[in-house]
Design a protein around this motif. Structure first.
Motif, PDB file in Angstrom:
ATOM      1  N   ARG A  11      -6.008  -6.128  -6.572  1.00 31.90           N
ATOM      2  CA  ARG A  11      -6.241  -4.584  -7.850  1.00 31.90           C
ATOM      3  C   ARG A  11      -7.353  -4.692  -9.310  1.00 31.90           C
ATOM      4  N   TYR A  44      -8.613   6.504   4.116  1.00 25.92           N
ATOM      5  CA  TYR A  44      -9.325   4.979   4.116  1.00 25.92           C
ATOM      6  C   TYR A  44      -8.975   4.455   5.026  1.00 25.92           C
ATOM      7  N   GLY A  73     -10.148   6.755  -6.962  1.00 27.27           N
ATOM      8  CA  GLY A  73      -8.458   7.672  -6.029  1.00 27.27           C
ATOM      9  C   GLY A  73      -7.845   8.697  -7.078  1.00 27.27           C
ATOM     10  N   ARG A 126     -17.171  -2.340  -2.389  1.00 27.50           N
ATOM     11  CA  ARG A 126     -16.515  -2.702  -3.417  1.00 27.50           C
ATOM     12  C   ARG A 126     -17.341  -4.901  -3.709  1.00 27.50           C
ATOM     13  N   THR A 154       0.366   3.360  -2.739  1.00 21.78           N
ATOM     14  CA  THR A 154      -0.439   4.960  -2.394  1.00 21.78           C
ATOM     15  C   THR A 154       0.303   6.138  -2.883  1.00 21.78           C
ATOM     16  N   GLN A 185     -15.645  -3.004   3.326  1.00 23.75           N
ATOM     17  CA  GLN A 185     -15.408  -2.751   1.996  1.00 23.75           C
ATOM     18  C   GLN A 185     -15.433  -3.529   1.013  1.00 23.75           C
ATOM     19  N   SER A 186     -14.553  -4.926   0.830  1.00 30.40           N
ATOM     20  CA  SER A 186     -14.616  -5.665  -0.158  1.00 30.40           C
ATOM     21  C   SER A 186     -16.657  -7.212   0.111  1.00 30.40           C
ATOM     22  N   TYR A 188      -4.508   6.834   5.402  1.00 30.57           N
ATOM     23  CA  TYR A 188      -4.758   5.427   5.838  1.00 30.57           C
ATOM     24  C   TYR A 188      -4.397   4.900   7.657  1.00 30.57           C
ATOM     25  N   SER A 191       1.173  -1.127   0.247  1.00 32.23           N
ATOM     26  CA  SER A 191      -0.373  -0.017  -0.302  1.00 32.23           C
ATOM     27  C   SER A 191       0.475   1.248   0.341  1.00 32.23           C
ATOM     28  N   HIS A 224     -11.453   3.153  -4.601  1.00 31.39           N
ATOM     29  CA  HIS A 224     -11.531   2.539  -3.424  1.00 31.39           C
ATOM     30  C   HIS A 224     -11.328   3.798  -2.511  1.00 31.39           C
ATOM     31  N   ASP A 225     -12.830   2.472  -1.185  1.00 29.94           N
ATOM     32  CA  ASP A 225     -13.125   3.456  -0.503  1.00 29.94           C
ATOM     33  C   ASP A 225     -14.320   4.108  -0.570  1.00 29.94           C
ATOM     34  N   SER A 281      -9.550  -5.227   2.412  1.00 36.83           N
ATOM     35  CA  SER A 281      -9.965  -6.394   1.263  1.00 36.83           C
ATOM     36  C   SER A 281      -9.651  -7.405   1.889  1.00 36.83           C
TER      37      SER A 281
END
Length: 890
Positions: free
Chosen positions: A425, A237, A436, A415, A146, A390-391, A215, A142, A431-432, A276
């Motif tokens: 990905r 995030y 992004g 998601r 980012t 989230q997912s 994050y 991550s 993304h949230d 995720s």
């Protein structure tokens, strides 16, 4: 002492102080213009080089990462390698550009103002400026991801390294240093290890950043919500949880072992540390849930062979023990069942929950399998989680997939994914809840309706050359890596400047053809798909077949539309497409696509239908304009003249595919009452559209479409580059196509670069097209061109502009033969008279031939008058081969 990275240099300091932080932001502000003006493709190329380095098992930086990071992160070495593979995928050039296209709609928005059809103006995405990233560090991928988002949106980036992982970001910076020879990214990047909770430093970050990306958990998010600068944007995030839903009927119809393996993979990757990563699996029916819990346990055990369980600390061990003990209590109460490999083995844990609930896992492959009776219980259980979801990985048929998805996203899920892919990905996945990259730019516009006025065409030379060099190097890199033919012809690394292109070998048409299917292999860079083939349809020899992606074809059509829209047709005008259709021929399709883009009303007639049909359509629709090859346009004019048609006017004509001599233009314009005749485009099937005419371009002068091509003029004998103004052979390199790279291709045309500025204000290169290299016949010491013959033919009443010139030998002397069609059927005597008249006109207009004839060094020219339509034409295109060389076996 702390180690950190300071905009291009590695530093060691006793601590990151407030004073140092102010200096860091001052430097960051000073670098915003540098990265803002860097072409996005050039940034992607640097990242791509870094990704290829990371993908090489022998690379020293990769080896150090694999050696150091397992101990740093608590991941197995195999998991670290999987993380590196994910990073390599993120850093691939095509993935970076696709990500821009998905999140911003068009990568070009970052480089210039781009015409937006619905807005009817120009739109651009400007970088926010200085972006600070507060990294979580729970998954090392991550931190790179980012940063990549900030880099590709042309922001200056400051990353607060997580105390959990202060090592990997610095290793990545070292890799970037080695890959960023042009110093495009590294001077605009800082990596800092300041301690969370330092209110003074956090206040500086919040006040001086343009964007802060946070994050982390609830506490960290709340810290950065407060005290932000007036224009500081926060992108959060925060804590998120994920889950799996398996539809019972779909599960029963699938390979259950494979389903369990895919779900187990989502639980295993990143040791459930990612947002995720799933915490629970929901299935209808207790028996079905119990059965799947056993299957999931078997799959988790199997994956321990692929990803060995890492060494974890005592706190983590204690937490797993606590979760298991609670499950044993529930098991005694009859509400749960515990599945583990052994009492002292913590490699995985599966807990069957017999009643609806959502529990947050303690990570490290701990899975709750939850039995539910119906969808209502699922939604009621997840309602409390809301936007913390989230997912959701779903296994279901299409009807159930969309039914479940509608309710789950309404609850707050961001998601929906396939099972087994929750940890991967996919470009375009929010993304949230955000797109992004779109969070890191600000949108600006120019409302002036100046369609086809591309900013790149007006840019200064340095800007254009820098962007073109980046595009060229990417084409060369793709060709070098994926085309066996080019691998032996191209240098190992990127070119330092455009001048080095001239050192590469020229590609001849025979080489081109012989390395493309169906005649050969080696030139294409990848498999076919979302692509199209066209045939060259030339006037001699076997055709070449060329290959383009559909996206390349669309951009090619946009290049044609630029010329049609700038200098010829207006939106709403009725335009007849009279190019030849079918037979794998490109022109009809390309012109139709271009006419769509300019907003014309299109008549897709084609040039191969009977002439009386063409005339009928043109008269019925009262056309404003037409586009075709000169041979068809001459045929229309002859038909109109012969049949005394007075109600047909074609005000505007675009031509292509053949050279159109001035005499031919004058004839067509006089008969069809044409006000404007222009080149529709200088386009070659092998390379695509090359040039276009602005309103200030006359004759055969074109602007080079520099976003698609590089044009060189070389000496036909030596291959030496010629300066502006000198006539030579045109060599083209397409900087837009990668499926079938075209690098320094001899297209067989003559031309010259036109020096000086264009009155239209465009700064792009101008060139004059002077016909085919084979459209000249050398007779004695004189060059006889098609233009010269066309001028002579126009002076003889009764002859058409359809002719062929032959180069022959007679008793060792050069002989010129002109075969020309008459406008209407003639007697033999009349044909003979016109033949003599044409020869006399030629000797008068070409005094060198007359002088050579008098000295006995050439034979007397001959002329042959034919019936209308008697000259052979290409059955595909209708073109007439203008020059036939019969000497020396030609």
């Amino acid at each position: 002492m702390v180690k950190w990275y300071n905009f291009g240099s590695f530093e060691e300091s006793a601590a990151i102080t407030a004073e140092l932080m102010h200096a860091i932001f001052t430097t960051a502000r000073s670098r915003t213009a540098q990265i803002r003006e860097t072409p996005s493709g050039s940034l992607a190329a640097v990242l791509d080089r870094a990704g290829r380095r990371l993908a090489d098992p022998a690379d020293p930086v990769r080896q150090e990462i694999v050696a150091v990071m397992p101990g740093q992160l608590g991941f197995s070495q195999e998991m670290v390698v999987a993380g590196l593979e994910a990073i390599c995928w993120i850093l691939r050039y095509d993935n970076l550009m696709q990500r821009l296209a998905v999140d911003l709609d068009d990568p070009r928005y970052l480089d210039e103002f781009v015409w937006h059809e619905r807005f009817r103006g120009f739109v651009r995405a400007m970088p926010q400026g200085v972006v600070s990233h507060v990294s979580a560090g729970n998954v090392f991928v991550s931190a790179v991801d980012t940063l990549v988002q900030g880099i590709m949106t042309k922001n200056v980036n400051i990353l607060k390294m997580s105390s959990f992982d202060p090592v990997f970001p610095l290793l990545f910076a070292r890799l970037l240093e080695e890959c960023d020879q042009e110093r495009l990214i590294c001077p605009c990047l800082a990596l800092l290890p300041f301690k969370g909770g330092d209110r003074e430093i956090e206040a500086i970050v919040k006040e001086q950043s343009d964007v802060v990306i946070v994050y982390g958990g609830k506490e960290v998010v709340e810290i950065y919500r407060q005290g932000r600068g007036l224009h500081t944007k926060e992108v959060e995030y925060g804590p998120k949880y994920s889950l799996v839903v398996l539809d019972r009927e779909e599960l029963q119809s699938c390979d259950r072992e494979e389903v369990a393996l895919q779900v187990a993979r989502d639980f295993t990757m990143w040791e459930q540390a990612a947002c995720s990563s799933p915490h629970a699996v929901f299935i209808q029916g207790e028996e079905e849930a119990r059965r799947f819990a056993g299957e999931l346990a078997t799959a988790l055990e199997r994956l321990c062979g692929e990803f060995p369980f890492p060494r974890i600390n005592r706190d983590e061990q204690t937490e797993i023990t606590r979760v298991r003990e609670l499950a044993r209590v529930d098991q005694a109460l009859g509400t749960a069942e515990l599945l583990i490999p052994a009492a002292d083995d913590q490699r995985w844990t599966v807990i069957l929950e017999k009643h609806p609930c959502f529990k947050v896992s303690c990570q490290h492959r701990t899975a709750f399998v939850v039995a539910i009776n119906n969808d209502r219980e699922l939604y009621a259980t997840l309602e409390e989680q809301g936007k913390f979801i989230q997912s959701v990985g779903i296994l279901a048929d299409s009807r159930r997939l969309f039914e479940l998805s509608d309710r789950l996203v309404a609850l707050g899920a961001d998601r929906i994914t396939e099972i087994g892919r929750m940890h991967k990905r996919k470009h375009g996945t929010p993304h949230d809840g955000t797109r992004g990259l779109a969070e890191l730019v600000r949108w600006v516009s120019v409302g002036h309706e100046r369609r086809f006025h591309d900013p790149f065409d007006f840019a200064d030379e340095a800007t254009r050359r820098a962007r073109t060099l980046g595009r060229l190097n990417q084409v060369l890199e793709t060709a070098r890596r994926h085309s066996p033919f080019y691998r032996e012809r191209l240098p190992v690394g990127p070119l330092a400047d455009l001048g080095q292109l001239a050192t590469l070998p020229i590609l001849e048409p025979d080489q081109f053809r012989s390395h493309l299917p169906p005649y050969g292999e080696g030139l294409l860079t990848g498999p076919l798909g979302s692509s199209i083939s066209f045939s060259s349809g030339g006037t001699t020899g076997k055709p070449k077949f060329v290959y383009r992606t559909l996206e390349e074809t669309r951009r090619n059509a946009a290049g044609i539309a630029k010329g049609l829209g700038l200098g010829l047709f207006n939106e709403g005008e009725v335009v007849a497409n009279l190019f030849f259709a079918g037979n794998m021929w490109a022109s009809f399709i390309s012109i139709n696509m271009a006419l769509e883009l300019i907003g014309a009303h299109i008549l897709p007639i084609g040039g191969h239908v009977p002439m009386e049909n063409i005339i009928s359509f043109l008269r019925a629709f009262k056309v404003d304009g037409a586009v075709s090859i000169p041979s068809v346009l001459v045929g229309i004019a002859q038909y109109v003249e012969k049949n005394n048609i007075t109600d047909l006017t074609i005000r505007k004509i675009g031509y292509g595919g053949e050279h159109m001599p001035e005499a031919t233009r004058q004839y067509v314009a006089s008969v069809l009452k044409t006000e404007l005749i222009r080149s529709a485009s200088y386009a070659i099937n092998d390379t695509g559209t090359v040039g276009y005419q602005c309103p200030a371009c006359t004759g055969s002068v074109h602007h080079l479409n520099e976003e698609l091509h590089i044009l060189e003029i070389v000496d036909p004998e030596t291959g030496r580059l010629l300066p502006p103004g000198e006539i030579g052979t045109i060599i083209l390199t397409n900087v837009d196509r990668t499926l079938m790279p075209v690098i320094r291709y001899n297209v067989g045309d003559r031309g010259r670069i036109v020096p000086g500025d264009c009155p239209c204000g465009r700064t792009s290169l101008r060139f004059e097209l002077l016909g085919r290299s084979d459209e000249v016949v050398v007779i004695g010491a004189d060059n006889v061109s098609i233009d010269a013959v066309a001028t002579c033919v126009a002076q003889v009443e009764g002859l058409s502009q359809n002719f062929v010139i032959h180069g022959r030998q007679q008793e060792g002397l050069d002989l010129l033969l002109i075969r020309v069609e008459s406008l209407e059927p003639l007697t033999a005597e009349t044909k003979e008279r016109l033949s003599r008249c044409l020869v006399e006109t030629l000797l008068r207009e070409k005094p060198v031939i007359a002088t050579n004839l008098a000295s006995g060094t050439v034979a007397r020219p001959l002329a042959e008058v034919l019936e209308p339509g008697e000259l052979p034409r290409n059955p595909k295109t209708g073109k007439i081969k203008r020059v036939v060389e019969e000497r020396h076996g030609g």
